[in-house]
Design an enzyme around this catalytic site. Sequence first.
Site, PDB file in Angstrom:
ATOM      1  N   ARG A   1     -30.256  38.932  28.344  1.00  0.00           N
ATOM      2  CA  ARG A   1     -29.390  38.199  27.410  1.00  0.00           C
ATOM      3  C   ARG A   1     -29.064  39.092  26.221  1.00  0.00           C
ATOM      4  NH1 ARG A   1     -31.734  35.481  23.843  1.00  0.00           N
ATOM      5  NH2 ARG A   1     -33.179  34.367  25.211  1.00  0.00           N
TER       6      ARG A   1
ATOM      7  N   TYR B   1      -3.269  28.683  23.297  1.00  0.00           N
ATOM      8  CA  TYR B   1      -3.830  28.341  24.620  1.00  0.00           C
ATOM      9  C   TYR B   1      -4.543  26.986  24.547  1.00  0.00           C
ATOM     10  CZ  TYR B   1      -7.051  28.545  28.587  1.00  0.00           C
ATOM     11  OH  TYR B   1      -7.773  28.259  29.714  1.00  0.00           O
TER      12      TYR B   1
ATOM     13  N   ASP C   1      -5.918  36.987  19.807  1.00  0.00           N
ATOM     14  CA  ASP C   1      -6.181  36.774  21.232  1.00  0.00           C
ATOM     15  C   ASP C   1      -5.168  37.638  21.986  1.00  0.00           C
ATOM     16  OD1 ASP C   1      -6.196  35.885  23.873  1.00  0.00           O
ATOM     17  OD2 ASP C   1      -6.537  33.788  23.342  1.00  0.00           O
TER      18      ASP C   1
ATOM     19  N   LYS D   1      -8.294  37.314  32.993  1.00  0.00           N
ATOM     20  CA  LYS D   1      -6.873  37.497  33.286  1.00  0.00           C
ATOM     21  C   LYS D   1      -6.586  38.969  33.605  1.00  0.00           C
ATOM     22  CE  LYS D   1      -7.137  33.194  32.134  1.00  0.00           C
ATOM     23  NZ  LYS D   1      -6.841  32.675  30.795  1.00  0.00           N
TER      24      LYS D   1
HETATM   25  C1  LIG Z   1      -7.471  31.869  29.815  1.00  0.00           C
HETATM   26  C2  LIG Z   1      -7.286  32.074  28.373  1.00  0.00           C
HETATM   27  C3  LIG Z   1      -8.323  31.841  27.464  1.00  0.00           C
HETATM   28  C4  LIG Z   1      -9.679  31.307  27.908  1.00  0.00           C
HETATM   29  O1  LIG Z   1     -10.359  32.206  28.707  1.00  0.00           O
HETATM   30  P1  LIG Z   1     -11.384  31.758  29.868  1.00  0.00           P
HETATM   31  O2  LIG Z   1     -11.797  33.060  30.444  1.00  0.00           O
HETATM   32  O3  LIG Z   1     -10.634  30.898  30.817  1.00  0.00           O
HETATM   33  O4  LIG Z   1     -12.494  31.031  29.206  1.00  0.00           O
HETATM   34  C5  LIG Z   1      -8.087  32.109  26.133  1.00  0.00           C
HETATM   35  N1  LIG Z   1      -6.884  32.551  25.696  1.00  0.00           N
HETATM   36  C6  LIG Z   1      -5.865  32.771  26.543  1.00  0.00           C
HETATM   37  C7  LIG Z   1      -4.568  33.262  26.002  1.00  0.00           C
HETATM   38  C8  LIG Z   1      -6.020  32.534  27.897  1.00  0.00           C
HETATM   39  O5  LIG Z   1      -4.984  32.737  28.721  1.00  0.00           O
END
Ligand SMILES: *Cc1c(COP(=O)(O)O)cnc(C)c1O
Length: 384
Positions: A51, A103, A175, A200
Amino acid sequence: MAMKQLKFNSKTIHGGQQPDKAYGAVMTPIYQTSTFAQTTPGGHQGFAYSRSANPTRTALENALASIENGVYGLAYASGLAAIDGVIKLFAPGDEVVCTGDIYGGSYRLFKRVFEKYGIIFHFVDMQSPEGLRQYINANTKMFWVETPTNPMMNIVDIKAVAKIAKEHKVLLAVDNTFATPYLQQPLDLGADIVMHSATKYLGGHSDVVAGAVVVKDKALADQLYFIQNASGAVCGPMDSFLVLRGIKTLHVRMQRHCENGKAIANYLAQHPKIDKVYWPGFENHPNHKVAKEQMKGFGGMISFIPKGNEMKDAIQIIEKLKLFTLAESLGGVESLVGHPASMSHAGIPKEEREKSGVLDTLIRLSVGIEDQEDLIADLQQALK
Ligand SMILES: *Cc1c(COP(=O)(O)O)cnc(C)c1O
């Protein structure tokens, strides 16, 4: 050669990486272990419990820091776990100003989890950054920016927001999931924190859920690390390996995502059955100039609205698509189609959603890296 001097494409492959110390393995091994033998209490080689730190995760964290031009990387169990780890920097009464059409999962985490703990969130259209100022007060601790936004593909001027953040000694977090560091490097534009859903584009193969944060400042990194270790939503060794492997082809994948994205955006824009196409590469996109300045390309995320006012007008098209798979998520090698109103953004009340343009007829594409002729043929038959 110092890794800092490498250019981006080399960094995706070598950034922060070294052959493994045990046997010289060129690819970082998956250290699938929870704990590490000690010779005497505290006598270990920097790894005591997974962890707190694990060598596969550390390799990923170094790679993340390298490709985002940061110094410290942190890898989490998911993108939302990464965001959770950032917001836990704050205390009741603190305020965060966020991009309006954020998001859906981030919105839910802010409104339904963190507001219970007394942190206050404002959702603001940041397309004109000056509009931010009216939300700043003595309790404002951070701006949370998403650009391009999901799914409306709005663009926020990171440099302009960074300037306001500096003036008021407010942190700026971006982000960067949609753009990836191949297209946009927020830390270079003045951000303090860059965050990813590595699920992603960084992972890139729709085979892992993971998250990332990168910063430059040591004190901030220490606080984030403390929270990461204390809260525990870390990226596991296998998942770290998968993201690390994904990053090695990020630049070639992104290049193709951009090429295919452009071809499909142009195809949709001229199609008589399409009402609107949202893609920052169009010269008539309201923030095209900013996009061109802060991004190296425009990516493969496209939203569009077919003619017709009812949800079924969109659903029919979505159901007819064959090569574009109907699924949540984005950023993988395969093309996906999504219906934000009922999928990614279902957690946002309809009224809120429609204010930012997420109508029931909006369709979102994550354009993959297949042959563009095949993708266009699929759209053509679905729109017939
Ligand atoms: C998918 C996504 C998230 C969240 O990420 P997870 O890996 O699904 O927890 C946050 N911001 C954006 C822009 C996303 O596309």
